[in-house]
Design a protein around this motif. Structure first.
Motif, short mmCIF file in Angstrom:
data_model
loop_
_atom_site.label_atom_id
_atom_site.label_comp_id
_atom_site.label_asym_id
_atom_site.label_seq_id
_atom_site.Cartn_x
_atom_site.Cartn_y
_atom_site.Cartn_z
N VAL A 233 -21.04 -40.05 -13.23
CA VAL A 233 -21.73 -39.84 -11.95
C VAL A 233 -23.12 -40.46 -11.97
O VAL A 233 -23.59 -41.02 -10.97
N PRO B 115 -24.07 -45.00 -11.44
CA PRO B 115 -24.52 -45.73 -10.24
C PRO B 115 -25.99 -45.52 -9.92
O PRO B 115 -26.69 -46.46 -9.54
N LEU C 122 -13.71 -46.08 -11.70
CA LEU C 122 -14.23 -45.49 -10.47
C LEU C 122 -15.76 -45.53 -10.46
O LEU C 122 -16.39 -45.85 -9.45
N SER C 123 -16.36 -45.22 -11.61
CA SER C 123 -17.82 -45.26 -11.71
C SER C 123 -18.34 -46.68 -11.51
O SER C 123 -19.34 -46.90 -10.82
N LEU D 38 -16.86 -49.13 -9.80
CA LEU D 38 -16.68 -49.54 -8.40
C LEU D 38 -17.75 -48.94 -7.50
O LEU D 38 -18.29 -49.62 -6.62
N VAL D 39 -18.06 -47.66 -7.73
CA VAL D 39 -19.13 -47.03 -6.94
C VAL D 39 -20.46 -47.72 -7.19
O VAL D 39 -21.24 -47.96 -6.25
N THR D 40 -20.71 -48.08 -8.44
CA THR D 40 -21.94 -48.78 -8.78
C THR D 40 -22.02 -50.13 -8.08
O THR D 40 -23.05 -50.50 -7.50
N VAL E 3 -20.47 -51.17 -5.36
CA VAL E 3 -20.64 -51.00 -3.92
C VAL E 3 -22.08 -50.60 -3.58
O VAL E 3 -22.68 -51.10 -2.62
N LEU E 4 -22.66 -49.72 -4.39
CA LEU E 4 -24.01 -49.24 -4.13
C LEU E 4 -25.04 -50.36 -4.21
O LEU E 4 -25.87 -50.52 -3.31
#
Length: 331
Positions: A122, A125, A205-206, A208-210, A212-213
């Motif tokens: 968590v 990102p 998942l971590s 990908l979120v990073t 995108v952010l």
């Protein structure tokens, strides 16, 4: 580097950032009271308020410990953290899905495991975003803004190394239940692949979120954001395969009732060390390569190297896996 040295107005933070920090720091209590005591501003009032705050927290800590200490000790002795007390119905699940679900639930049965593993995923990102903001604040046309893609890649990989270091105890954490892995209706290779899939699902998942952010916030172009995530993903595959292989070769089944390893794991240390080393080397190569060849070619080289490492590590893990796993015995 020459441009960086020639920038006369260069500062670690931009003026806008410093103004924002200055405004925000005026409202940080009780830290401001300690600062007032040091600089001699409103010393008496700040001293009294600081003493009052410290006393309140100290008293609260004593009361909380007196109330919870005994029950906490009993809970740890009884190992109640290793099981769930909620009554659930028996459900028919496929062997693969049941094994994957058990692996996922095991994360929450260990406080250290769940905190370090999921919290790192968590936090990744946020940390990448903050590091990029820090580098960007050093100047638009200087070294700070140029190295942002390589810096983002390095921070991504460092957090992935922390997350995936737990793969180095994936077999050891079976503990006294290891014999179950020998009798479940799944091959050893399939069970290992399920463990690999779980670790990669969380880290992917971590990542990908990073990506995108940092793309949405305009720190990095969309292409480079996802290229960095792809490089980190391929490297994560290599690290995970390497970590699981180490644990299969020398598992340690000293696991307590709460799911924690009761002895140190050399495999985890080695995995962390290698992960950090590779992350720093990738970051340094990226920073230098961006100046020499540009971001596109530098990331292209890293993609090729990472793909090769992932392939070699996967082959090293899979070749002879069933025989190696069959020879594992609990001591």
């Amino acid at each position: 580097v020459v441009d960086y040295m020639k920038e006369e107005a260069m500062s670690f933070f931009s003026k806008k950032t410093m103004v924002q920090v200055s405004k925000a720091s005026k409202y940080i209590y009780p830290s401001n009271w300690f600062a007032y005591m040091l600089i001699g501003k409103w010393r008496l009032g700040a001293s009294l308020l600081s003493f009052l705050v410290v006393s309140l927290f100290a008293g609260g800590a004593v009361l909380l410990n007196k109330k919870l200490y005994f029950s906490t000790i009993l809970r740890d002795i009884e190992g109640s953290g290793a099981t769930f007390t909620k009554m659930t119905k028996n459900k028919m699940r496929s062997p693969m899905w049941a094994t994957f679900r058990r692996e996922f639930l095991d994360i929450f049965r260990s406080s250290n495991y769940s905190f370090q593993y999921l919290c790192m995923a968590v936090a990744a990102p946020v940390m990448v975003f903050c590091c990029n903001r820090l580098a960007s604040s050093m100047g638009e046309n200087t070294i700070g803004a140029v190295i942002v893609p390589a810096l983002a890649l390095m921070v991504m990989m460092i957090f992935c190394a922390i997350i995936l270091s737990f793969a180095a105890s994936s077999v050891s954490r079976e503990g006294e239940n290891f014999y179950l892995t020998k009798i479940v209706p799944l091959s050893y290779r399939t069970q290992v692949l399920i463990k690999l899939a779980l670790y990669m699902a969380v880290s992917t998942l971590s990542l990908l979120v990073t990506a995108v952010l940092i793309w949405v916030t305009g720190q990095i172009e969309v292409r480079y954001a996802f290229e960095a995530a792809g490089i980190a993903f391929l490297t994560s595959v290599a690290i995970t395969c390497f970590a699981i292989k180490l644990d299969i070769k020398r598992p340690q089944f000293a696991v307590g009732g709460d799911g924690e390893l009761s002895v140190g794991s050399l495999s985890t240390f080695v995995t962390l060390f290698i992960g950090f080393t590779v992350s720093v080397l990738y970051g340094l190569f990226g920073m230098v390569g961006i100046f020499l060849w540009g971001t596109s070619m530098t990331f292209g080289i890293l993609v090729g190297v990472s793909g090769g490492l992932a392939l070699l590590a996967a082959l090293w893990l899979m070749i002879g896996l069933n025989k190696r796993y069959e020879r594992i015995t609990q001591r």
